[in-house]
Every structure is written in C-alpha cells, then in structure tokens.
Design an enzyme around this catalytic site. Structure first.
Site, mmCIF file in Angstrom:
data_model
loop_
_atom_site.group_PDB
_atom_site.id
_atom_site.type_symbol
_atom_site.label_atom_id
_atom_site.label_comp_id
_atom_site.label_asym_id
_atom_site.label_seq_id
_atom_site.Cartn_x
_atom_site.Cartn_y
_atom_site.Cartn_z
ATOM 1 N N VAL A 146 80.460 -33.118 4.865
ATOM 2 C CA VAL A 146 80.249 -32.910 6.262
ATOM 3 C C VAL A 146 81.540 -33.703 7.041
ATOM 4 O O VAL A 146 81.901 -33.202 7.973
ATOM 5 C CB VAL A 146 79.002 -33.513 6.733
ATOM 6 C CG1 VAL A 146 78.666 -33.741 8.251
ATOM 7 C CG2 VAL A 146 77.745 -32.846 6.267
ATOM 8 N N ILE B 25 71.496 -26.473 13.776
ATOM 9 C CA ILE B 25 70.531 -26.016 14.644
ATOM 10 C C ILE B 25 70.174 -27.123 15.862
ATOM 11 O O ILE B 25 69.702 -28.164 15.403
ATOM 12 C CB ILE B 25 69.096 -25.638 14.040
ATOM 13 C CG1 ILE B 25 69.243 -24.752 12.710
ATOM 14 C CG2 ILE B 25 68.119 -25.105 14.842
ATOM 15 C CD1 ILE B 25 68.109 -24.539 11.841
ATOM 16 N N LYS C 281 63.074 -35.352 7.429
ATOM 17 C CA LYS C 281 63.585 -34.627 8.685
ATOM 18 C C LYS C 281 62.317 -34.382 9.553
ATOM 19 O O LYS C 281 62.515 -34.616 10.985
ATOM 20 C CB LYS C 281 64.126 -33.181 8.471
ATOM 21 C CG LYS C 281 65.389 -33.250 7.548
ATOM 22 C CD LYS C 281 65.706 -31.956 6.964
ATOM 23 C CE LYS C 281 66.901 -32.064 6.114
ATOM 24 N NZ LYS C 281 67.244 -30.752 5.360
HETATM 25 N N1 HSE Z 1 69.271 -30.451 0.661
HETATM 26 C C1 HSE Z 1 69.326 -29.925 1.895
HETATM 27 C C2 HSE Z 1 68.542 -28.744 2.013
HETATM 28 C C3 HSE Z 1 70.478 -30.082 2.592
HETATM 29 O O1 HSE Z 1 68.417 -28.166 0.924
HETATM 30 O O2 HSE Z 1 68.336 -28.182 3.120
HETATM 31 C C4 HSE Z 1 70.252 -30.260 4.119
HETATM 32 O O3 HSE Z 1 69.884 -31.555 4.482
#
Ligand code: HSE
Length: 431
Positions: free
Chosen positions: A17, A137, A206
């Site tokens: 990133v 997103i 997340k």
């Molecule tokens: N390992 C994560 C995924 C990457 O597969 O979505 C993004 O956070």
C-alpha cells in the site's frame, strides 16, 4: 491552528500500500487537487538497506519510526505499516505533537481507536482512516458524513476478499479450500498469516471499525463474535443452493432493542439478497437504516492501488483542513451513545441451517425431529436424502436463540443414530 502553506508528509511503511500511496500522492493530477503543495519528506521502512527507487528525490529513508514521528518538519503522519505495535505508540505520539494522522491500519483502529481519538481531540488535529476498511470502497466517510442523519439499524458486509474468493471457487468449481487459499495467496490479497482471513479475524477488525462509526459506540475487535469458514464444505454449499441460498462469510452488526450485536460467521443468504452475488475477492457492504432503506457499497476491498486511493483521499482531506487552519473536530464517534450495550452471542436470534448425516432406518427421522422440539427449536423445513446405509438430513429452523441451538447440537452429537453433525450455519437476510 495557523494555516499552513506547504505540507510535509512522513510515512510509516512502504509496502504494497505504501509504495502506491507514495506514487499516487506525487502524481501531477493528485497534487493539482491539493490546496497547498504536499510531498513526502521522510519514510520509515523495516529494511532501509533494501534497494528501492523512489519516484521523487530528497526523501529521508530511515529504519527508525521515531525519526519520522518526532521530526519537527513533518505535518501529517501516514501510517501504512500495519500491526498494533509500534503503530499505536507512533500515532498517539504524533497526535500529542500536533501532527495529523492518516492510517490504513485495521488492527490499530479496531484495538486502540479510543486512545487515538482522545489524543486527537486533546490536540485538535485530524485523524482519518478510510483505508483501514474495504480498501478502495468509501465507507468511513459516507457513514460519518453523508449518512450522519440516518439512524442506521444494520451493517451487513462481505469484508474479507480471501474468504469470498475461496467460497466463490468452492461454489463455482468445487475447488478445495486449501487449493483456493493457495490461489488467493498467489494473487496477493491474503494476509501474511492467512489464518486471520480464514478464522474471521480480518473481517472482525473491519466490522469493529464500521460498527463504531455507524452506531457511535466504541466497539473493539474483542467485542465481535468470530467463526471462520474452516468447516464449510462443497456439499453444504450445494444443499444451500438447492434451498435458494448462497453461503458467504458475513460481517454483521445490528441494533435491536437497545443492544448492539456484532458478529462474523459463515451464513446462508437468499440468492436475491444484495450480497449473494458478490464474487471472488470483491467486498460489499449493505447499510440499512431509517429513511435510507438499503444502501449498498461494493468494489475492490483489498490491494495496493485501491487502498492507496482511500489513503491519498484522506491526505488531501487533511491537507484542506491544515491549509484552512481549522482546529479539527474529531468525528469518529461523536456523542457516544451510552444507552447501547453489546448483546452476548448466545442471546442472538437467527434461523439456522443444519446438515446431518444419520443412520437410515425406521424412526430415525422422527427422533432427530424430536430432539429439536424438546429443546424448543422450531423446524421450518426438513429434507432427507437416502444414501443407502446412511442419509443426509438437511433442515432449516425458524428464528432461534443461539443458546438453544448450542443445546440441540450437543444433543444431536450424543445420539447414536446421528453419525455426524456436518454443519450448523446461521441464516441471514430472510424476512
Ligand atoms: N486479507 C484481506 C482480505 C486484505 O482478504 O480482504 C484486505 O484487508
């Protein structure tokens, strides 16, 4: 704060990133959108000796994060190294020093957000973290700003690309989990330790961030129930499809009766559900709330280029605030809603899918059905398919508290006529 005339960015991390962020930030088109000239002046990397070509000159590359965090000439710290430590200490220190922070780090934002926001508030400097959830997103800002007036009641997401890719390959091609995981790793979206993808930890981090933002409650990853996809088989995916469902690893948070439930687990969802057809490594989030009905966000939830768009968007946003000399008002979870508490998983109420392997002889079907009835679990539909000596029993329950489901599972496992409780999968998105 006095308005600032040029912005110096200090980066922590230059991996997948970070390298994309560096390049995108120095792109002419990006710079034209910055209110004042902005450029990276310092970068901390794990291995400063490693040969690398940076598309800009005059950048100090160091192996010591504090050379960046403490540098008096740095205005914004961009953290793209991941992990809780030393990221947490770096971000808190940077904020105490009055530097703005942009981070794409889901671990730190799902475990130390309250501390980070307290430090930001004390110094009156901005913190942005769009890149920490859902790659490219836009999710955090729409929830914080565009949907600020909506009373959000639920968030349902596919937040892990690796597991969605695996489930897609299992469903479409009958691929084995390990084979599909190898492909996901080769394609570069699995975590360094793919257990975090498979066991739901990545999606839980997340979901903790999105839940905090949407419901104005500080939710940490430890508040999120997690169950991974390890037990999902092609057989269950095929049975689910016959019943009109897809199998997805869902991240769900809901407000019901003044309590928040937050959970990541495999789920059957109706084939006409907005998330049922999200393929491969794509992510999607369905937001539901009063006034807005259903709003769906979808796209590339992982990878360097999409995540860099979110990070650099945040940098430009912060640059606008610094250029205007604003004292930043933190809006991570403004007006924390103290009336909400977390619902324990055993009290969560959902329909369930069961896949059982039973002995095929007279009376077995009735005994299995009786076990459900005696634990107060109501069966909505049941199908038996004989395989000779044994039979597959596939059934769906009505809404049931998790506590009772666990009792039924224990009871079925103890029955001599039940060879295997192959699957017990929650059902989401039915009316
Ligand atoms: N390992 C994560 C995924 C990457 O597969 O979505 C993004 O956070």
């Amino acid at each position: 704060m006095a308005p600032i005339e040029r912005i110096s960015v200090g980066m922590l991390g230059l991996g997948t990133v970070g390298a994309e962020v560096f390049e995108l930030l120095h792109d002419k088109r990006t710079l034209a959108r910055s209110p004042v000239p902005a450029r990276v002046t310092r970068i901390a990397v794990a291995n400063p000796e490693k040969a690398r070509t940076l598309p800009a000159s005059g950048v100090v590359v160091t192996g010591n994060v504090w050379d960046v965090v403490e540098a008096p000439d740095v205005d914004i710290i961009v953290e793209v190294m991941g992990g809780v430590e030393p990221a947490r200490r770096c971000l808190v220190r940077a904020l105490q020093l009055g530097k703005a922070v942009v981070t794409a780090n889901k671990q730190v934002m799902s475990q130390a957000a309250s501390e980070i926001f307290a430090a930001a508030e004390a110094s009156g400097v901005p913190v942005r973290f769009e890149g920490s959830v859902g790659g490219g997103i836009p999710l955090v800002k729409p929830l914080q700003e565009s949907l600020a007036a909506a009373s959000i009641t639920s968030i349902t997401g596919i937040l892990n690309g690796t597991t969605n890719y695996i489930l897609t390959r299992m469903e479409r091609d009958g691929a084995a989990l390990s084979e599909a995981l190898d492909e996901a790793q080769a394609r570069g979206f699995a975590e360094a330790n793919p257990t975090e993808d498979l066991d739901g930890s990545d999606a839980a981090a997340k979901l903790a961030i999105l839940t905090s933002v949407a419901f104005h409650v500080p939710v940490s990853i430890d508040d999120v129930f997690r169950e991974g996809i390890g037990a999902i088989t092609f057989q269950d995916i095929a049975h689910a499809r016959e019943l009109g469902f897809a199998v997805k690893l869902l991240a769900v948070s809901k407000i019901r009766d003044g309590m928040v439930e937050a959970r990541v687990h495999p789920a059957l969802i109706p084939l006409d559900h907005p998330l049922a057809r999200v393929p491969d490594e794509f992510n999607a989030v369905l937001v539901e709330g009063d006034g807005i009905g259903q709003v769906v966000f979808s796209g590339r939830g992982a990878g360097g280029p999409p995540t860099a768009v979110s990070v650099v968007g945040d940098i430009l946003d912060v640059a606008r605030e610094l250029a205007a000399g604003n004292r930043s008002v933190p809006h991570f979870y403004p007006a924390v809603d103290n009336s909400l508490s977390m619902r324990p998983m055993e009290d969560v109420v959902l329909p369930y899918y069961f896949g059982l392997l039973v002995v095929d002889r007279p009376g077995v079907f009735a005994r299995v059905a009786a076990a459900f009835g005696e634990e107060q679990v109501s069966i909505a539909s049941i199908v038996q398919k004989s395989r000779g000596q044994t039979a597959d029993v596939v059934l769906l329950t009505h809404d049931t508290p998790e506590r009772l489901v666990r009792k039924v599972i224990a009871r079925l496992k103890a029955m001599d006529v039940v060879a295997q409780v192959r699957a017990a999968i929650r059902v989401e998105g039915t009316l």
